[in-house]
Design a protein around this motif. Structure first.
Motif, short mmCIF file in Angstrom:
data_model
loop_
_atom_site.label_atom_id
_atom_site.label_comp_id
_atom_site.label_asym_id
_atom_site.label_seq_id
_atom_site.Cartn_x
_atom_site.Cartn_y
_atom_site.Cartn_z
N ALA A 168 -11.53 13.16 -2.52
CA ALA A 168 -10.66 13.79 -3.51
C ALA A 168 -9.44 12.93 -3.82
O ALA A 168 -8.85 13.05 -4.91
N HIS A 169 -9.05 12.08 -2.87
CA HIS A 169 -7.85 11.26 -3.06
C HIS A 169 -8.18 9.78 -3.18
O HIS A 169 -7.29 8.93 -3.07
N ALA A 170 -9.45 9.48 -3.43
CA ALA A 170 -9.87 8.07 -3.48
C ALA A 170 -9.18 7.31 -4.60
O ALA A 170 -8.95 6.09 -4.49
N SER A 171 -8.85 7.99 -5.70
CA SER A 171 -8.23 7.30 -6.84
C SER A 171 -6.71 7.35 -6.80
O SER A 171 -6.06 6.86 -7.73
N ASP A 172 -6.12 7.90 -5.75
CA ASP A 172 -4.67 7.95 -5.65
C ASP A 172 -4.10 6.54 -5.60
O ASP A 172 -4.70 5.62 -5.01
N GLU A 173 -2.94 6.37 -6.19
CA GLU A 173 -2.28 5.07 -6.15
C GLU A 173 -1.81 4.77 -4.74
O GLU A 173 -1.17 5.60 -4.09
N ARG A 174 -2.15 3.58 -4.24
CA ARG A 174 -1.71 3.15 -2.91
C ARG A 174 -0.31 2.54 -3.03
O ARG A 174 -0.03 1.83 -4.01
N PRO A 175 0.57 2.79 -2.05
CA PRO A 175 1.91 2.20 -2.13
C PRO A 175 1.89 0.69 -2.04
O PRO A 175 2.72 0.00 -2.63
N GLN A 176 0.93 0.14 -1.30
CA GLN A 176 0.68 -1.30 -1.21
C GLN A 176 -0.83 -1.49 -1.04
O GLN A 176 -1.52 -0.60 -0.56
N LEU A 177 -1.29 -2.66 -1.41
CA LEU A 177 -2.69 -3.03 -1.18
C LEU A 177 -2.73 -4.39 -0.50
O LEU A 177 -2.10 -5.34 -0.98
N TYR A 178 -3.45 -4.46 0.62
CA TYR A 178 -3.58 -5.72 1.35
C TYR A 178 -5.06 -6.01 1.58
O TYR A 178 -5.88 -5.11 1.74
N SER A 179 -5.37 -7.29 1.62
CA SER A 179 -6.73 -7.75 1.90
C SER A 179 -6.92 -7.89 3.41
O SER A 179 -5.95 -7.87 4.18
N LEU A 180 -8.17 -8.09 3.83
CA LEU A 180 -8.46 -8.34 5.24
C LEU A 180 -7.67 -9.55 5.72
O LEU A 180 -7.08 -9.52 6.82
N ALA A 181 -7.62 -10.61 4.93
CA ALA A 181 -6.90 -11.82 5.35
C ALA A 181 -5.41 -11.55 5.54
O ALA A 181 -4.79 -12.06 6.48
N GLN A 182 -4.82 -10.73 4.68
CA GLN A 182 -3.40 -10.40 4.83
C GLN A 182 -3.16 -9.55 6.06
O GLN A 182 -2.19 -9.77 6.80
N PHE A 183 -4.02 -8.57 6.28
CA PHE A 183 -3.89 -7.77 7.51
C PHE A 183 -4.03 -8.67 8.73
O PHE A 183 -3.25 -8.58 9.68
#
Length: 486
Positions: A357-372
């Motif tokens: 239900a919340h899959a399309s919610d805006e994320r406050p930040q987005l990081y890739s595997l490499a960044q994590f």
């Protein structure tokens, strides 16, 4: 000798009394004390009056092989070699020098065996490896469950709540508090002495077992990733020393375990994962630390209560709840869900519904595997937890929960978040690739939990955690200094 609840036959073939030896293929319970599998192999050798050979091998080609994980296991091989050398049992340690160099070694060892015993391990490649091997072996092959206190086959259902599993354990305490593995099966052991190994040393040379030479050998292996070994980690001797130190100096303060600066966690999970120490060894040490305790101290009420059932101090009861309930509820899950225990589809229905239900919610930040992986987020607490994982192979228990929650918060989708958590944990954690690891990771997304309010963006009804609340709850100055940016 009668099979127990911990023994099952993987290869339905007759025992060959005309064979030359009994073979124990050591894959998960990599120790010489308190091991149901070693006990079983010794019993077969006695019954058949044959020498016993132990083969302990380490593959180069599994997905997350690295110097870190190899060095941990190889230190255990050195300990095992020293112990077996003083016994009549033959011991053959083997570390693949290159991909697939060990192909055929097990079959060669089993070719003239009377019976083969190996460890029952329910996850990762070991499970599939043992089943593939059974198809190529012509004699009886037995799996022995030495994973935990409770035989994995004993509960007849998959528990979705820790409370219900705890209640089951309390009601069936006679099952797992009953016959335990021998404390020291090698003491005064009398068996026919193993002679020359039944394999070609030139084709499969035994690994060095002098510690410096063994670790030097590991350092020269062609691993796919450069993840360095952690000095001093690994082996039964180190595991038992860590257990003694925990019981003597930390156990009384275990109620403070959520505080990183208290430094009272046991740090035993990697030793339990690799089988360098067994759950029964840990249980015995904790019970012995309270001299007035006896089985009569256990409560007559078995209602799934977290405190008061053992009749021990709150600190000891808290630790034993971690050892029994929270560690072994994961074993229960993977036993009943062997094909999808780490998949997104294995999450509770309510959790998948709210995340969808919340899959399309805006994320406050987005990081890739490499960044994590590089600890390159905006959050200094999260970055410190990731650096702890990369540098030490562990994350402090409470911060591991925050670590997972924020990956969910900052990933493009819940399935991607789950994949990132599993990859980072399995790649760097000394206790990764374990039923308990998958329990903890999937708990982040609702397993063993309930719906929470208020409903939030991205999380929905999944339990929420924030770095701000963590900073208020925990004393983090020393932790952030230790694992801050270089």
């Amino acid at each position: 000798m009668q099979p127990s609840a911990r023994v099952r036959t993987l290869r339905e073939a007759p025992v060959d009394p005309g064979g030359t030896h009994v073979l124990y293929w050591m894959t998960a319970a990599r120790r010489t004390r308190s091991s149901y599998a070693l006990d079983r192999a010794i019993d077969w050798a006695r019954e058949l009056d044959k020498p016993l050979w132990v083969l302990e091998a380490l593959r180069l080609g599994h997905t997350h092989a690295s110097a870190r994980l190899h060095a941990f296991v190889v230190r255990g091989m050195c300990d095992n070699a020293a112990r077996f050398e003083a016994s009549p049992i033959g011991y053959y340690p083997y570390v693949e020098p290159k991909l697939n160099a060990g192909k055929g070694l097990l079959q060669a060892f089993a070719r003239r065996a009377c019976v083969v015993v190996t460890d029952d391990w329910p996850v990762y490649f070991v499970k599939n490896m043992t089943r593939a091997a059974a198809a190529k072996i012509g004699v009886r092959m037995e799996l022995v469950d030495g994973v935990g206190l409770v035989p994995m086959s004993a509960p007849d259902r998959c528990f979705t709540r820790a409370h219900d599993f705890r209640r089951w354990c309390q009601k069936h305490a006679d099952l797992w508090l009953g016959p335990q593995p021998r404390v020291n099966p090698l003491a005064r052991l009398q068996l026919p002495v193993a002679g020359k190994p039944p394999v070609s040393r030139s084709k499969w040379p035994a690994a060095p077992v002098e510690p410096d030479a063994a670790l030097d050998h590991v350092a020269r292996l062609p691993f796919a990733r450069d993840i360095p070994a952690i000095p001093g980690e690994g082996g039964s001797k180190a595991g038992r020393a860590r257990l003694r130190a925990f019981v003597a100096t930390k156990l009384e303060r275990y109620t403070e375990r959520n505080q990183p600066e208290a430094e009272v966690t046991s740090d035993l999970s990697a030793y339990l994962h690799w089988g360098h120490i067994g759950a029964h060894q840990v249980l015995r040490a904790v019970l012995a630390s309270e001299p007035e305790w006896s089985p009569a101290s256990i409560s007559d009420l078995s209602r799934g209560q977290r405190e008061g059932w053992w009749g021990m101090s709150p600190a000891r009861e808290g630790f034993l709840d971690q050892l029994l309930t929270w560690r072994e509820v994961g074993h229960n899950f993977v036993w009943h869900r062997p094909e999808d225990y780490a998949s997104y589809e294995s999450l509770p229905g309510w959790a998948r519904t709210t995340l969808r239900a919340h899959a399309s919610d805006e994320r406050p930040q987005l990081y890739s595997l490499a960044q994590f992986e590089a600890a390159a987020t905006h959050d200094p607490i999260w970055n410190a937890a990731q650096r702890e994982l990369v540098q030490t192979g562990r994350i402090h228990n409470y911060l591991r929960m925050l670590w997972g929650k924020k990956i969910l918060h900052w990933s493009a989708s819940p399935p991607e978040a789950l994949e990132i958590m599993i990859t980072l944990n399995d790649r760097y954690a000394l206790d990764g690739r374990d039923p308990n690891s998958y329990s903890g990771i999937c708990w982040v997304m609702g397993r063993y939990d309930r719906a929470w309010g208020p409903e939030r963006a991205v999380f929905g009804k999944i339990r929420y955690m924030s770095s701000d609340s963590t900073r208020r709850k925990l004393r983090l100055r020393a932790y952030l200094q230790r694992f801050g940016p270089e």
